[in-house]
Write a protein that holds these residues in place. Sequence first.
Motif, short mmCIF file in Angstrom:
data_model
loop_
_atom_site.label_atom_id
_atom_site.label_comp_id
_atom_site.label_asym_id
_atom_site.label_seq_id
_atom_site.Cartn_x
_atom_site.Cartn_y
_atom_site.Cartn_z
N THR A 194 34.83 -12.84 -129.49
CA THR A 194 35.23 -13.37 -128.18
C THR A 194 34.88 -12.45 -127.02
O THR A 194 34.73 -11.23 -127.18
N VAL A 195 34.75 -13.08 -125.85
CA VAL A 195 34.85 -12.42 -124.55
C VAL A 195 35.72 -13.35 -123.72
O VAL A 195 35.24 -14.28 -123.09
N ASN A 196 37.01 -13.11 -123.75
CA ASN A 196 37.97 -14.07 -123.17
C ASN A 196 38.22 -13.87 -121.68
O ASN A 196 38.49 -14.83 -120.95
N GLY A 197 38.15 -12.64 -121.22
CA GLY A 197 38.52 -12.35 -119.83
C GLY A 197 37.65 -13.08 -118.83
O GLY A 197 36.43 -13.14 -118.96
N GLY A 198 38.28 -13.69 -117.83
CA GLY A 198 37.56 -14.42 -116.80
C GLY A 198 37.52 -15.91 -117.05
O GLY A 198 37.16 -16.68 -116.16
N GLY A 199 37.88 -16.34 -118.26
CA GLY A 199 37.91 -17.76 -118.56
C GLY A 199 39.16 -18.42 -118.03
O GLY A 199 40.16 -17.75 -117.70
N SER A 200 39.14 -19.75 -117.95
CA SER A 200 40.27 -20.48 -117.36
C SER A 200 41.54 -20.37 -118.20
O SER A 200 42.65 -20.56 -117.68
N ALA A 201 41.41 -20.07 -119.48
CA ALA A 201 42.60 -19.92 -120.33
C ALA A 201 43.22 -18.54 -120.21
O ALA A 201 44.29 -18.29 -120.77
N TYR A 202 42.53 -17.64 -119.49
CA TYR A 202 43.02 -16.26 -119.32
C TYR A 202 43.04 -15.96 -117.83
O TYR A 202 42.21 -15.21 -117.31
N SER A 203 44.00 -16.58 -117.16
CA SER A 203 44.07 -16.46 -115.71
C SER A 203 44.37 -15.03 -115.29
O SER A 203 45.01 -14.27 -116.01
N TYR A 204 43.91 -14.67 -114.14
CA TYR A 204 44.13 -13.33 -113.61
C TYR A 204 44.31 -13.42 -112.11
O TYR A 204 43.95 -14.41 -111.47
N LYS A 205 44.88 -12.36 -111.55
CA LYS A 205 45.19 -12.32 -110.12
C LYS A 205 44.48 -11.15 -109.48
O LYS A 205 44.17 -10.14 -110.13
N LEU A 206 44.23 -11.28 -108.21
CA LEU A 206 43.56 -10.24 -107.44
C LEU A 206 44.31 -8.92 -107.57
O LEU A 206 45.53 -8.87 -107.41
N GLY A 207 43.58 -7.88 -107.91
CA GLY A 207 44.18 -6.56 -108.02
C GLY A 207 44.65 -6.20 -109.41
O GLY A 207 45.00 -5.04 -109.65
N PRO A 209 44.43 -5.10 -113.24
CA PRO A 209 43.45 -4.27 -113.96
C PRO A 209 42.65 -5.10 -114.96
O PRO A 209 43.12 -6.12 -115.47
N VAL A 210 41.45 -4.63 -115.25
CA VAL A 210 40.61 -5.28 -116.26
C VAL A 210 41.02 -4.77 -117.64
O VAL A 210 41.08 -3.56 -117.88
N GLY A 211 41.31 -5.68 -118.54
CA GLY A 211 41.75 -5.30 -119.87
C GLY A 211 40.65 -5.47 -120.89
O GLY A 211 39.53 -5.91 -120.58
N PRO A 212 40.92 -5.14 -122.14
CA PRO A 212 39.91 -5.22 -123.21
C PRO A 212 39.40 -6.64 -123.46
O PRO A 212 38.32 -6.82 -124.01
N GLU A 213 40.18 -7.65 -123.03
CA GLU A 213 39.75 -9.02 -123.25
C GLU A 213 38.50 -9.40 -122.44
O GLU A 213 37.87 -10.42 -122.69
N TYR A 214 38.15 -8.57 -121.47
CA TYR A 214 36.95 -8.82 -120.67
C TYR A 214 35.67 -8.38 -121.38
O TYR A 214 34.57 -8.59 -120.88
N PHE A 215 35.82 -7.75 -122.53
CA PHE A 215 34.67 -7.20 -123.24
C PHE A 215 34.57 -7.83 -124.63
O PHE A 215 35.48 -8.50 -125.10
N VAL A 216 33.42 -7.62 -125.27
CA VAL A 216 33.19 -8.19 -126.60
C VAL A 216 34.21 -7.64 -127.58
O VAL A 216 34.37 -6.43 -127.72
N GLU A 217 34.89 -8.55 -128.26
CA GLU A 217 35.83 -8.18 -129.32
C GLU A 217 35.50 -9.04 -130.55
O GLU A 217 35.25 -10.23 -130.42
N PHE A 218 35.48 -8.43 -131.72
CA PHE A 218 35.18 -9.23 -132.90
C PHE A 218 35.72 -8.58 -134.16
O PHE A 218 36.02 -7.38 -134.19
N GLN A 219 35.83 -9.40 -135.21
CA GLN A 219 36.25 -8.94 -136.53
C GLN A 219 35.00 -8.84 -137.40
O GLN A 219 34.51 -9.85 -137.93
N GLY A 220 34.49 -7.63 -137.52
CA GLY A 220 33.18 -7.40 -138.09
C GLY A 220 32.94 -7.97 -139.47
O GLY A 220 31.91 -8.61 -139.74
N ARG A 221 33.88 -7.76 -140.39
CA ARG A 221 33.67 -8.23 -141.77
C ARG A 221 33.59 -9.74 -141.85
O ARG A 221 32.77 -10.30 -142.59
#
Length: 328
Positions: A194-207, A209-221
């Motif tokens: 996933t890259v969830n941050g910024g999508g409509s299901a992960y609302s955010y407000k001005l100001g 902080p950017v969290g790990p959900e804004y970056f590629v996250e995956f379960q490698g195996r």
Amino acid sequence: MTNFILRGFGLYAPEKVMTNADLEKIVDTNDEWITTRTGIKQRHIAAEGEATSDMALNSSRQALAQAGIDPSELTHIVCATFTPDSVIPSAACRLQEKLGISGQMCLDVQAACSGFLYALQTGRGYLCLEPDSKVLVVASEIVTRRMNWEDRATCVLFGDASGAVVLTGGEPDDGPRVLDIMLAADGALGDLLTVNGGGSAYSYKLGEPVGPEYFVEFQGREVFKHAVRNMTEICEAILKRNGLDKSDVDVLLPHQANYRIIDAVGRRFEIPEERIFVNIDKYGNTSAASVPVALAEAVHSGFIKKGDLVIVPTFGGGFTWGAALIRF
């Protein structure tokens, strides 16, 4: 029946290179660990101020030049990316502007690492409807700006690049022909990459902080398991649909995600190592750009020869996957 001809191939990678030794300085890892697990030795990093459409412009110009087609002749621009310059306008529209043209239909396609095949199939659809079309199919990704550089499991894997082809109709001898494409997806497995941050299901407000959900996250195996199985099965399916066998394949050109995945697909598909194109060591995983960059490099280097039957499997977030058959 329309013949789908690939008229030109282009690739672009940013000038800046980050080696495994460079990564050792910013995250707890080392060259041996990265190389043995991924096959990656280096990756390219987009320059400050360089956007996805800038990279797409470079690969597109190369493909258009090889095809002998002026940008003004294009009828459609389809861009595969999950890292566009902006949400609106699309990367395809940005690219159109930078090519100095207007009026063409422009569309972004988002299927993660399978994006190029999804975009190529989209181009084939337009050609079926409008046989005189000249379609620029480009994939461009700045994945490193969606990397958490504190997560060593992901930041070692990805790089930035762009690849492009020009797709037209024509006669069978006019150039490489796309014989068939099969695509598939399973949204039930989407949360494994996933890259969830910024999508409509992960609302955010001005100001905020950017969290790990804004970056590629995956379960490698889990990703590895599904990638190998689905890429292998869809290769077998597309060959069967076309009355072909594994022995008919001259070159396996897979999505460059991880050398272990490439090797596993090759073994299951019974393709000898010398007939598998690999360039992940130089670029890392460039997502949607991986396949067109590999195609362009394999063509320009002579790895793919006239008459070769090339099979191209891919797999990406969504989950999405697919395979193409190309006769050169």
